[in-house]
Motif scaffolding. Structure first.
Motif, mmCIF file in Angstrom:
data_model
loop_
_atom_site.group_PDB
_atom_site.id
_atom_site.type_symbol
_atom_site.label_atom_id
_atom_site.label_comp_id
_atom_site.label_asym_id
_atom_site.label_seq_id
_atom_site.Cartn_x
_atom_site.Cartn_y
_atom_site.Cartn_z
ATOM 1 N N LYS A 165 0.834 -1.205 0.000
ATOM 2 C CA LYS A 165 0.000 0.000 0.000
ATOM 3 C C LYS A 165 0.869 1.256 0.000
ATOM 4 O O LYS A 165 0.544 2.251 -0.676
ATOM 5 N N ARG A 166 1.968 1.216 0.716
ATOM 6 C CA ARG A 166 2.870 2.369 0.728
ATOM 7 C C ARG A 166 3.510 2.567 -0.647
ATOM 8 O O ARG A 166 3.626 3.704 -1.123
ATOM 9 N N LEU A 167 3.890 1.479 -1.306
ATOM 10 C CA LEU A 167 4.423 1.605 -2.667
ATOM 11 C C LEU A 167 3.389 2.233 -3.594
ATOM 12 O O LEU A 167 3.722 3.089 -4.423
ATOM 13 N N ARG A 168 2.139 1.805 -3.466
ATOM 14 C CA ARG A 168 1.063 2.380 -4.293
ATOM 15 C C ARG A 168 0.937 3.884 -4.051
ATOM 16 O O ARG A 168 0.800 4.681 -5.001
ATOM 17 N N GLU A 169 0.970 4.283 -2.790
ATOM 18 C CA GLU A 169 0.865 5.708 -2.457
ATOM 19 C C GLU A 169 2.013 6.512 -3.055
ATOM 20 O O GLU A 169 1.806 7.612 -3.599
ATOM 21 N N LEU A 170 3.215 5.972 -2.978
ATOM 22 C CA LEU A 170 4.385 6.690 -3.477
ATOM 23 C C LEU A 170 4.391 6.763 -5.000
ATOM 24 O O LEU A 170 4.812 7.766 -5.581
ATOM 25 N N CYS A 171 3.934 5.696 -5.654
ATOM 26 C CA CYS A 171 3.849 5.741 -7.114
ATOM 27 C C CYS A 171 2.825 6.786 -7.558
ATOM 28 O O CYS A 171 3.052 7.516 -8.539
ATOM 29 N N ASP A 172 1.703 6.858 -6.863
ATOM 30 C CA ASP A 172 0.713 7.891 -7.181
ATOM 31 C C ASP A 172 1.284 9.288 -6.944
ATOM 32 O O ASP A 172 1.102 10.197 -7.768
ATOM 33 N N LYS A 173 1.978 9.448 -5.848
ATOM 34 C CA LYS A 173 2.538 10.760 -5.499
ATOM 35 C C LYS A 173 3.524 11.248 -6.553
ATOM 36 O O LYS A 173 3.550 12.440 -6.901
ATOM 37 N N HIS A 174 4.343 10.331 -7.075
ATOM 38 C CA HIS A 174 5.426 10.723 -7.986
ATOM 39 C C HIS A 174 5.122 10.408 -9.456
ATOM 40 O O HIS A 174 6.005 10.501 -10.295
ATOM 41 N N ASN A 175 3.868 10.037 -9.749
ATOM 42 C CA ASN A 175 3.440 9.819 -11.133
ATOM 43 C C ASN A 175 4.239 8.693 -11.796
ATOM 44 O O ASN A 175 4.799 8.851 -12.881
ATOM 45 N N LEU A 176 4.280 7.540 -11.122
ATOM 46 C CA LEU A 176 4.948 6.348 -11.642
ATOM 47 C C LEU A 176 3.921 5.241 -11.812
ATOM 48 O O LEU A 176 2.952 5.157 -11.056
ATOM 49 N N LEU A 177 4.138 4.382 -12.789
ATOM 50 C CA LEU A 177 3.304 3.186 -12.909
ATOM 51 C C LEU A 177 3.772 2.130 -11.913
ATOM 52 O O LEU A 177 4.974 1.927 -11.734
ATOM 53 N N LEU A 178 2.828 1.458 -11.297
ATOM 54 C CA LEU A 178 3.137 0.335 -10.410
ATOM 55 C C LEU A 178 2.801 -0.948 -11.165
ATOM 56 O O LEU A 178 1.664 -1.134 -11.630
ATOM 57 N N ILE A 179 3.797 -1.824 -11.298
ATOM 58 C CA ILE A 179 3.656 -3.078 -12.031
ATOM 59 C C ILE A 179 3.808 -4.236 -11.058
ATOM 60 O O ILE A 179 4.825 -4.330 -10.360
ATOM 61 N N PHE A 180 2.815 -5.091 -10.999
ATOM 62 C CA PHE A 180 2.896 -6.305 -10.179
ATOM 63 C C PHE A 180 3.232 -7.489 -11.085
ATOM 64 O O PHE A 180 2.520 -7.749 -12.062
ATOM 65 N N ASP A 181 4.282 -8.204 -10.745
ATOM 66 C CA ASP A 181 4.607 -9.468 -11.407
ATOM 67 C C ASP A 181 3.919 -10.581 -10.627
ATOM 68 O O ASP A 181 4.386 -10.997 -9.567
ATOM 69 N N GLU A 182 2.788 -11.044 -11.161
ATOM 70 C CA GLU A 182 1.985 -12.066 -10.487
ATOM 71 C C GLU A 182 2.065 -13.406 -11.208
ATOM 72 O O GLU A 182 1.112 -14.190 -11.193
ATOM 73 N N VAL A 183 3.207 -13.679 -11.816
ATOM 74 C CA VAL A 183 3.378 -14.950 -12.512
ATOM 75 C C VAL A 183 3.190 -16.117 -11.545
ATOM 76 O O VAL A 183 2.606 -17.141 -11.901
ATOM 77 N N ILE A 184 3.655 -15.984 -10.315
ATOM 78 C CA ILE A 184 3.477 -17.030 -9.304
ATOM 79 C C ILE A 184 2.214 -16.809 -8.478
ATOM 80 O O ILE A 184 1.505 -17.755 -8.144
ATOM 81 N N THR A 185 1.898 -15.560 -8.146
ATOM 82 C CA THR A 185 0.800 -15.292 -7.213
ATOM 83 C C THR A 185 -0.574 -15.284 -7.875
ATOM 84 O O THR A 185 -1.582 -15.363 -7.181
#
Length: 454
Positions: free
Chosen positions: A249-269
């Protein structure tokens, strides 16, 4: 030199498979110690349910669900029938400028199982291809938005994102990178394996603050040069590292704050391993791009994909030029292969019909309890778990950090159990239909094997 008995066993094993030494020599095996393997090959000749049969006729319990991708068990008749019928009806269709019905049907099925904003699926042939696709999408997206300087990526130490140049660049596993020289421009967050979190069951309480290192990296790189952050919700290939509470959740907040895309690698999950259809669902954090593969077809036919937010898709469509122009010049010969789509639809049917996602949730506490019963065993320095995934870290043998996991895995193989070894860890990925006595058996075999190695 191998003994005469071992040479005879090898010859008999190969004869059982109608396999010659010349054939054995011809195959350069992936992610394998070819020299060691070919002295005493471990050959799998059939599979059903939770078990392989090897060339000696022994039943081998599948303690990793293939390579994290056969959670519903092997040789499911529903998938066999679906693929067989598809071969008869449409064995291959061109993926560029033409389509076939099942690709669209599967795409909708997938998006129905994802968080609402993830609504468009781009199919690939594997997880590694899907990682490259997501990285290219991210760079291209920012160019379409008029921010072409955003090209750098931020990965994470101990992260695994496949084996292509983009994947090993954003990945954080040294041996996967060292032979290949310069990749794409990427820097890395620290991993989340804190000393105080050893032997924690499930998600550790401590570690959310490690996401804040993102701002330190941005102080050097500047967000105007960074396309996105890529992480596994739960790191798998390095030995199962669940996220600390609040970290994603903190990574999501920081990506939103700094205008970055958040990419989840869910190949296993993705598709069940965590007890949810995705890590995004399980941990309550929606990325901008999600990478999937493995369990999507239950391992029967290779397939991967990138699931994108609607806004990302719309950006390409709105800036694609004339309608007949290609909006994203990217794809693979085997994107949305008809056989893979048929297997994917059948696999999703099984997950839903047999209620395998709730079953993973139900069995996870039992797996956790039995796995952590190994605490205090010889050589073990840490145990981690989430869902039906478990990682065991072993103390290094003097000067050989990768030796003991290999030795223990080979002892387990002798006892009739396949567990994965790599680096300083053993890894477990139970089939979604595993029974308690099977978990007991594989954990007991690991415990016995630990006592049999120096």
């Amino acid at each position: 030199m191998p003994s005469n008995d071992s040479l005879k066993q090898k010859e008999q094993r190969m004869a059982n498979c109608d396999l010659t030494q010349s054939q054995l020599d011809a195959h350069w095996m992936p992610f394998s110690s070819n020299r060691e393997f070919k002295k005493d090959p471990r050959l799998l000749v059939s599979a059903e349910g939770h078990y392989y049969t090897d060339a000696d006729g022994r039943k081998i319990f599948d303690g990793l669900s293939g390579l994290w991708n056969c959670g519903a068990g092997h040789a499911r008749p529903e998938i066999v029938e679906a693929v067989s019928q598809q071969v008869k009806q449409l064995d291959y269709a061109p993926a560029f400028q033409y389509g076939h019905p099942k690709s669209f049907q599967l795409a909708e099925r997938i998006t129905d199982l994802m968080p609402d904003e993830l609504s468009r699926v781009f199919f690939t042939g594997s997880g590694s291809e899907a990682v490259e696709t997501a990285l290219k999408m991210a760079r291209a997206y920012w160019r379409k938005k008029g921010q072409g300087t955003k090209t750098r990526f931020i990965g994470r130490a101990k992260g695994y994102h496949g084996v292509n140049f983009g994947g090993i660049s954003v990945g954080g596993i040294g041996p996967n990178r060292v032979l290949y020289g310069q990749g794409i421009d990427a820097v890395h967050l620290p991993h989340t394996m804190l000393p105080d979190n050893k032997f924690v069951q499930g998600m550790p309480d401590d570690g959310a603050h490690l996401a804040d290192y993102l701002e330190e990296l941005l102080a050097v790189s500047d967000a105007s040069n960074v396309a996105g952050v890529i992480v596994e919700p739960m790191a798998g290939s390095i030995g199962v590292i669940p996220p600390p509470k609040g970290y994603l959740k903190r990574l999501r907040e920081l990506c939103d704050k700094h205008n970055l895309l958040l990419i989840f690698d869910e190949v296993i999950t993705g598709f069940g391993r965590m007890g949810s259809y995705s890590g995004a669902e399980e941990f309550g954090v929606t990325p901008d791009l999600m990478i999937v593969a493995k369990q999507i077809t239950n391992g029967v036919v290779p397939m991967g994909g990138v699931i994108a937010k609607q806004e990302i898709y719309d950006t390409f469509m709105d800036n694609g030029g004339n309608d007949y122009m290609i909006e994203l010049p990217h794809g693979y010969t085997y994107s949305a292969h008809p056989l893979a789509c048929a297997a994917g639809l059948a696999s999703l049917d099984i997950l839903e019909k047999d209620q395998l996602i709730p079953r993973v949730k139900q069995m996870s506490p039992k797996f956790e309890e039995i796995l952590h019963s190994l605490k205090g065993s010889r050589h073990i320095t840490d145990i981690r778990n989430y869902g039906l995934a478990g990682g065991i870290t072993l103390e290094s043998a003097p000067g050989e950090p990768a030796l003991r996991p290999y030795q223990v895995a080979m002892k387990c193989w002798e006892k009739g159990f396949y567990v994965r070894y790599g680096g300083d860890t053993l890894q477990l990925g139970m089939p979604f239909t595993v029974e308690t006595d099977e978990i007991d058996s594989v954990i007991n075999a690991i415990g016995e094997s630990l006592n049999e190695v120096d």
